[in-house]
Design an enzyme around this catalytic site. Sequence first.
Site, mmCIF file in Angstrom:
data_model
loop_
_atom_site.group_PDB
_atom_site.id
_atom_site.type_symbol
_atom_site.label_atom_id
_atom_site.label_comp_id
_atom_site.label_asym_id
_atom_site.label_seq_id
_atom_site.Cartn_x
_atom_site.Cartn_y
_atom_site.Cartn_z
ATOM 1 N N ASN A 9 0.783 -1.188 0.112
ATOM 2 C CA ASN A 9 -0.038 0.028 -0.160
ATOM 3 C C ASN A 9 0.588 1.055 0.073
ATOM 4 O OD1 ASN A 9 -1.766 1.866 0.604
ATOM 5 N ND2 ASN A 9 -2.342 1.116 2.376
ATOM 6 N N TRP A 10 1.010 1.912 -1.283
ATOM 7 C CA TRP A 10 1.793 3.159 -1.302
ATOM 8 C C TRP A 10 1.135 4.379 -0.509
ATOM 9 C CZ3 TRP A 10 3.107 3.229 -7.159
ATOM 10 C CH2 TRP A 10 3.846 1.897 -7.588
ATOM 11 N N LYS A 11 -0.089 4.396 -0.086
ATOM 12 C CA LYS A 11 -0.672 5.424 0.546
ATOM 13 C C LYS A 11 -0.381 6.664 -0.568
ATOM 14 C CE LYS A 11 -0.177 2.924 5.040
ATOM 15 N NZ LYS A 11 -0.060 3.193 6.286
ATOM 16 N N HIS A 95 -9.440 0.858 5.187
ATOM 17 C CA HIS A 95 -8.142 0.928 5.862
ATOM 18 C C HIS A 95 -8.217 1.918 7.141
ATOM 19 C CE1 HIS A 95 -4.149 2.354 6.532
ATOM 20 N NE2 HIS A 95 -3.721 1.242 5.830
ATOM 21 N N GLU A 97 -6.767 4.442 8.114
ATOM 22 C CA GLU A 97 -6.667 5.812 7.966
ATOM 23 C C GLU A 97 -7.825 6.193 7.561
ATOM 24 O OE1 GLU A 97 -2.834 5.288 5.795
ATOM 25 O OE2 GLU A 97 -1.954 4.748 7.460
ATOM 26 N N GLU A 167 -4.803 -5.145 10.811
ATOM 27 C CA GLU A 167 -3.780 -4.136 10.949
ATOM 28 C C GLU A 167 -4.150 -3.347 12.193
ATOM 29 O OE1 GLU A 167 -2.187 -2.734 6.921
ATOM 30 O OE2 GLU A 167 -3.593 -1.443 7.266
ATOM 31 N N GLY A 173 2.887 2.256 10.847
ATOM 32 C CA GLY A 173 3.858 3.397 10.850
ATOM 33 C C GLY A 173 4.708 3.926 12.020
ATOM 34 N N SER A 213 3.817 -2.020 10.213
ATOM 35 C CA SER A 213 5.345 -2.076 10.367
ATOM 36 C C SER A 213 5.965 -3.586 10.026
ATOM 37 C CB SER A 213 5.870 -1.619 11.677
ATOM 38 O OG SER A 213 5.288 -0.559 12.016
ATOM 39 N N GLY A 234 3.135 -1.149 4.271
ATOM 40 C CA GLY A 234 3.122 0.242 3.902
ATOM 41 C C GLY A 234 4.420 0.744 3.639
ATOM 42 N N GLY A 235 5.092 1.345 4.519
ATOM 43 C CA GLY A 235 6.373 2.038 4.526
ATOM 44 C C GLY A 235 7.408 0.971 3.657
HETATM 45 P P1 13P Z 1 3.143 0.620 7.573
HETATM 46 O O1 13P Z 1 3.799 -0.835 6.967
HETATM 47 O O2 13P Z 1 3.915 1.589 7.207
HETATM 48 O O3 13P Z 1 3.386 0.152 9.351
HETATM 49 O O4 13P Z 1 1.820 0.535 7.120
HETATM 50 C C1 13P Z 1 0.908 -0.569 7.251
HETATM 51 C C2 13P Z 1 -0.357 -0.315 6.448
HETATM 52 O O5 13P Z 1 -0.882 0.515 6.982
HETATM 53 C C3 13P Z 1 -0.562 -0.911 5.240
HETATM 54 O O6 13P Z 1 -1.707 -0.697 4.815
#
Ligand code: 13P
Length: 251
Positions: A9-11, A95, A97, A167, A173, A213, A234-235
């Site tokens: 997920n590139w966000k 998600h 967020e 999640e 993050g 993470s 994510g990251g």
């Molecule tokens: P991180 O891997 O950056 O913690 O993000 C997880 C995430 O929200 C993937 O959708």
Amino acid sequence: MRKPYIAGNWKMNLDRKSGLALAQALREGVGDRTDHDMAVIPPYVYVPEIVRALEGSPIRVGAQDVCDQVSGAYTGEVSAAMLKDVGCDLVVVGHSERRHVYGESDGLTNEKLHRALEAGLEVILCVGETLEERQAKETESVVRRQTSTGLAGVSEADMARVTLAYEPVWAIGTGLTATPEQAAEVHGYLRGLVSGVFHEEVAENTRIQYGGSVKPDNIRELMAVGDVDGALVGGASLKPDSFLPIFDHAG
Ligand code: 13P
């Protein structure tokens, strides 16, 4: 047998050039491997170009959100049919967020999930508790509510196109990852829920990703948990140097 499924997920990160470079590097790194599934989930505007960049590769392309309505006067929104039209394979709904920054409810998440399935897309439904909810021992009740409302009205046949992602919000993050024991507890609970809503065979076939993470150095221990079938990253999905090792070590 559930095939490991790693999604990135590139966000709201990267730009056109760096996104294309990442897609190209992943394409080379994955080759024609189909023992694990990989998906990349760029921002909406880059979806068509990333789809083209990955044509002929087993890597799937998703969108981070979708409108709960079919079409019409919904300024700023993108429909499931539009995503399908440009070659998108899947969408993420629920998600944390979207839930916590934009206040999206379980009911809205369920509508989005239905629009995606109706358009022929696959779905990753995210669930997870906040730190306060975990400390108040509400993890199970929160993921139960998110999962049962999120999946309301979904047919058994359509469950073949649904992946769950656990999640924990406190792990996203933050560098904090759920321990394998914590992941095992919640993933096992989620599989039991799916079994209760549908039946055991559906639960056995439903993939449940872990997200929060995930890094190359913790993917093995997470994947060693029987009910963890992949990761929503994510990251660490923004660079081939971290995303490809996660993919490699997933099985
Ligand atoms: P991180 O891997 O950056 O913690 O993000 C997880 C995430 O929200 C993937 O959708």
